[in-house]
Scaffold this active site. Structure first.
Site, PDB file in Angstrom:
ATOM      1  N   GLU A 115      13.789  77.616  19.822  1.00  0.00           N
ATOM      2  CA  GLU A 115      14.375  77.217  18.517  1.00  0.00           C
ATOM      3  C   GLU A 115      13.673  76.106  17.995  1.00  0.00           C
ATOM      4  O   GLU A 115      13.453  75.094  18.443  1.00  0.00           O
ATOM      5  CB  GLU A 115      15.937  76.915  19.042  1.00  0.00           C
ATOM      6  CG  GLU A 115      16.729  76.487  17.609  1.00  0.00           C
ATOM      7  CD  GLU A 115      16.667  77.443  16.585  1.00  0.00           C
ATOM      8  OE1 GLU A 115      17.187  78.692  16.859  1.00  0.00           O
ATOM      9  OE2 GLU A 115      16.214  77.212  15.618  1.00  0.00           O
TER      10      GLU A 115
ATOM     11  N   GLU B 130      25.901  88.768  17.150  1.00  0.00           N
ATOM     12  CA  GLU B 130      26.469  87.188  17.154  1.00  0.00           C
ATOM     13  C   GLU B 130      27.457  86.965  16.216  1.00  0.00           C
ATOM     14  O   GLU B 130      28.183  86.092  16.450  1.00  0.00           O
ATOM     15  CB  GLU B 130      25.262  86.206  17.097  1.00  0.00           C
ATOM     16  CG  GLU B 130      24.809  86.133  15.663  1.00  0.00           C
ATOM     17  CD  GLU B 130      23.279  85.283  15.587  1.00  0.00           C
ATOM     18  OE1 GLU B 130      22.734  85.406  16.656  1.00  0.00           O
ATOM     19  OE2 GLU B 130      23.129  84.861  14.555  1.00  0.00           O
TER      20      GLU B 130
ATOM     21  N   HIS C  95      13.541  85.547  15.204  1.00  0.00           N
ATOM     22  CA  HIS C  95      14.711  85.426  14.561  1.00  0.00           C
ATOM     23  C   HIS C  95      14.732  84.428  13.443  1.00  0.00           C
ATOM     24  O   HIS C  95      14.018  83.501  13.322  1.00  0.00           O
ATOM     25  CB  HIS C  95      16.064  84.726  15.582  1.00  0.00           C
ATOM     26  CG  HIS C  95      16.567  85.729  16.381  1.00  0.00           C
ATOM     27  ND1 HIS C  95      17.992  86.055  16.713  1.00  0.00           N
ATOM     28  CD2 HIS C  95      15.822  86.895  17.030  1.00  0.00           C
ATOM     29  CE1 HIS C  95      18.043  86.892  17.460  1.00  0.00           C
ATOM     30  NE2 HIS C  95      16.862  87.613  17.665  1.00  0.00           N
ATOM     31  N   GLU C  96      15.270  84.711  12.503  1.00  0.00           N
ATOM     32  CA  GLU C  96      15.632  84.117  11.187  1.00  0.00           C
ATOM     33  C   GLU C  96      13.969  84.017  10.685  1.00  0.00           C
ATOM     34  O   GLU C  96      13.650  83.024   9.993  1.00  0.00           O
ATOM     35  CB  GLU C  96      16.032  82.642  11.129  1.00  0.00           C
ATOM     36  CG  GLU C  96      17.374  82.840  11.709  1.00  0.00           C
ATOM     37  CD  GLU C  96      17.591  82.498  13.136  1.00  0.00           C
ATOM     38  OE1 GLU C  96      16.665  81.929  13.860  1.00  0.00           O
ATOM     39  OE2 GLU C  96      18.693  82.403  13.810  1.00  0.00           O
TER      40      GLU C  96
HETATM   41  C1  NOJ Z   1      20.530  82.061  15.947  1.00  0.00           C
HETATM   42  C2  NOJ Z   1      19.734  83.403  16.818  1.00  0.00           C
HETATM   43  O1  NOJ Z   1      20.157  84.602  16.039  1.00  0.00           O
HETATM   44  C3  NOJ Z   1      20.497  83.504  18.002  1.00  0.00           C
HETATM   45  O2  NOJ Z   1      20.058  84.758  18.772  1.00  0.00           O
HETATM   46  C4  NOJ Z   1      20.249  82.136  18.751  1.00  0.00           C
HETATM   47  O3  NOJ Z   1      20.962  82.266  20.136  1.00  0.00           O
HETATM   48  C5  NOJ Z   1      20.696  80.827  17.994  1.00  0.00           C
HETATM   49  N1  NOJ Z   1      20.135  80.917  16.656  1.00  0.00           N
HETATM   50  C6  NOJ Z   1      20.429  79.644  18.791  1.00  0.00           C
HETATM   51  O4  NOJ Z   1      18.870  79.491  18.647  1.00  0.00           O
END
Ligand code: NOJ
Length: 668
Positions: free
Chosen positions: A382, A474, A449-450
């Site tokens: 992240e 999520e 992601h993102e």
């Molecule tokens: C958003 C992501 O989509 C998710 O998969 C992740 O667990 C969280 N951010 C934390 O990084």
């Protein structure tokens, strides 16, 4: 570049083909015909399918900063054809056919610097695309594009169509619903945009091969019953859209054109528009399922950061490794393992350390244990939106992961892109692509992601095995609306057309202690169907392992379902309502089927004509059980086994927001 200093304001650059006749090309089967011509002084194209207009006069152009290409003349119109079959490292099918006719128009300034630019069209049987190319040349090294003025205009005959699209700027990460609207709606939308006409034609407007260029959105305007999609680029903060260093090119502006919803799902147009694989050795790129220390954090049973509920402990990771090893799952995702989660992420969010683990997480030991059990660790990175922080650490962290046997990273950009530039700007796209390329050097697959909306670059870098850029599972854990029943029935026809989705399916326990009102808006059988319907070569079994251990009877499907495929067929499809997808497992004669519906219960006849004639199979059907309903009772799953062949039909009874998942295994 002498002119640059003379123009304070940007000037429009127009292709002048006034002296030319329309230039035409058609698709290999002749159904689609495209012509390029001068119209009111602008280079303009239009397209018909069997003589019906699909794209009305639509103009092309670029607005440059402090410069313009003036007095361009068409000096060459080259045509060529391609018909190739290429093998995918992984995909919805093993082989893809790339078959198109191409028209490449070369324009040159009449005087002065004689600078050259090109515009290239490709027409396939299932759609068309065009892009701008900026070749290497002595008089044009670099320039700035302020806007790309490419248009796609639909004719009045399509003015009663429906469009499924997502608002641009609705969220930063493409995490909005794709909502149906009348096509004549003024809007600003992200790609992909899927259009269904009154004659059931299915169109999808998108972009392919985004390299060194910003992502796009479209300004949708309506006039005289026509709708125009104008390319709008996510800029740098100073207003530049693209800083071009020649040689370079824009992404392909593409439109899939399919006779029905089933064919739309089988189009590989955006993938074909990308360059062949750039990696010599792809033996390390393997489709694989994963479990993870993840859902517990989203439900807030565990924390990402340190403390009494820290999720990523050595002990818990070993339990996940054991579960994976026993259940045909090859990897374990661990989130919150590294230092940084407890800190204030700060303006630049650069507190994350991608090497240093929390004291209760022994990175070396979990990797050693994983190796012993044949299970890999997926390292979660992240960034909090601080891309530079990842770039600084990337080489050393990736080298460490490789040495420990880690073969996949999951990147994340939660928060605003906070490294000075915007989330989908050229700078951001270059970052996402750099991560994929660098990861490849260390034999790492990437789940992003993102990040950037997929544009088919997986053909060139097949180590990008998954992307989010959608409202994933999520949302069912912390968003009170969650994912509505039609959301997953819409995704394959929209976001899914751009590339694999890391949706994270497979929730079995819908209870949430902290936010009890949230839950998946599906039945359990529909959760199973997502493994086929929402394509990913790396699908997650997203629930906590204790919830699987409590329901191994149903988990058996997730355990069995493969993620490497030879071929795909689509027995039923209607955008946003229902969809059934059947896939043949790579190198076997076994098939797996997923079928799902929106909130409307549905009976569907599944004809098994895709099976080999004369062979017999055992079909194990996981279907909504008695009383299953996503609102009141999502849990009942009925499992039955029958012997079937290619002449048989399986009757599917789907509950409200229900589904079915079927394994069809050859009897030898
Ligand atoms: C958003 C992501 O989509 C998710 O998969 C992740 O667990 C969280 N951010 C934390 O990084």
């Amino acid at each position: 570049m002498k002119k640059a200093i003379f123009y304070f304001f940007s000037l429009l650059f127009l292709f002048d083909v006034s002296a030319q006749q329309a230039i035409k090309i058609s698709s290999p089967n002749g159904d689609l015909r495209l012509k390029v011509m001068d119209f009111k002084g602008k280079t303009t194209y239009m397209l018909t399918k069997n003589n019906d207009t699909i794209v009305d006069y639509s103009s092309l152009g670029l607005t440059l900063k402090n410069d313009s290409f003036e007095n361009l003349e068409l000096i060459k119109a080259d045509k060529r054809s391609c018909d190739e079959i290429w093998e995918q490292v992984w995909g919805e099918e093993r082989f893809a056919r790339n078959n198109y006719n191409e028209l490449a128009l070369t324009y040159q300034e009449k005087e002065a610097d004689k600078r050259i630019i090109k515009i290239v069209f490709r027409v396939f049987d299932d759609g068309f695309a065009f892009r701008y190319e900026f070749p290497e040349q002595s008089n044009l090294k670099h320039f700035v594009i302020l806007s790309e003025d490419s248009e796609i205009t639909l004719p009045t005959s399509l003015s009663n169509s429906t469009i499924w699209s997502q608002k641009a700027n609705g969220t930063l990460h493409y995490e909005a619903f794709y909502l149906p609207k009348p096509i004549l709606t003024k809007d600003t939308i992200n790609p992909p945009a899927t259009i269904v006409t009154t004659k059931n034609l299915h169109l999808c407007i998108s972009e392919a091969a985004v390299w060194d260029y910003p992502a796009t959105n479209y300004t949708v305007s309506c006039a005289n019953n026509k709708v125009t999609f104008k390319t709008n680029l996510y800029p740098w903060r100073n207003g530049d859209a693209v800083r071009v260093d020649c040689p370079s090119q824009s992404p392909w502006r593409s439109m899939i054109i399919a006779d029905n919803a089933e064919k739309l799902l089988l189009s590989r147009l955006n993938l074909n528009l990308n360059e062949p694989c750039a990696l010599k050795d792809v033996s390390w790129i393997k489709p694989s399922k994963y479990v993870g220390i993840w859902w517990g954090m989203h439900k807030r049973d565990y924390s990402w950061g340190s403390g009494p509920n820290h999720g990523a402990t050595t002990e818990r990771t070993k339990k996940y490794i054991d579960f994976a090893a026993q259940n045909n799952i090859s990897a374990v995702l661990v989130e919150g393992w590294n230092i940084g989660w407890d800190e204030d992420w700060g303006i630049h969010g650069d507190r994350f350390d991608f090497i240093q683990a929390y004291p209760d997480y022994d990175l070396q030991e979990v990797c050693r244990y994983g190796k012993e059990k044949g299970v890999r660790i997926i390292a979660h990175l992240e960034t909090g939106g601080a891309a530079r922080n990842l770039e600084r650490q990337m080489d050393s962290a990736f080298a460490l992961y490789k040495s420990l046997g880690i073969n996949t990273i999951k990147t994340g950009y939660v928060n605003m892109w906070n490294d000075d530039e915007y989330q989908h700007s050229q700078k951001a796209i270059n970052h996402y692509n750099l991560v994929v390329k660098t990861a490849a050097k260390y034999n790492l697959m990437v789940v992003a992601h993102e990040a950037a909306l997929p544009s088919g670059i997986r053909r060139t870098y097949p180590n990008i095995i998954g992307t989010e850029c959608m409202r994933g599972q999520e949302y069912n854990s912390w968003d009170n609306i969650g994912n509505t029943p039609n959301h997953t029935c819409t995704l394959p026809f929209t976001r899914g057309l751009t590339g694999p989705m890391d949706f994270t399916p497979g929730i079995f326990n819908f209870e949430n202690k902290i936010q009890p009102q949230t839950h998946p808006h599906t039945t359990i059988a529909k959760q199973l169907s997502e493994y086929l319907v929402l394509y990913s070569p790396a699908p997650m079994a997203a629930d906590m392992i204790e919830n699987y251990e409590a329901n191994m009877r149903v988990f058996e499907f997730i355990k069995q379902v493969p993620c490497a495929w030879d071929s795909t067929v689509v027995p039923h499809a209607e955008v946003g309502r229902y969809v059934t997808i059947a896939r043949k497992e790579k190198n076997t004669n076994n098939w797996y089927v997923g079928s799902m519906t929106d909130e409307t219960p549905r009976d569907l006849d599944l004809e098994l004509s895709f099976l080999d004639k004369g062979k017999q199979y055992t079909a194990t059907i996981y279907e909504d059980g008695e009383g299953a309903d996503y609102r009141t009772n999502p849990y009942p799953v009925n499992i039955r086994k029958i012997v079937v062949g290619s002449k048989d039909t399986i009757k599917l009874k789907l509950a409200p927001s229900g589904g079915a998942a079927i394994s069809i295994v050859e009897i030898k």
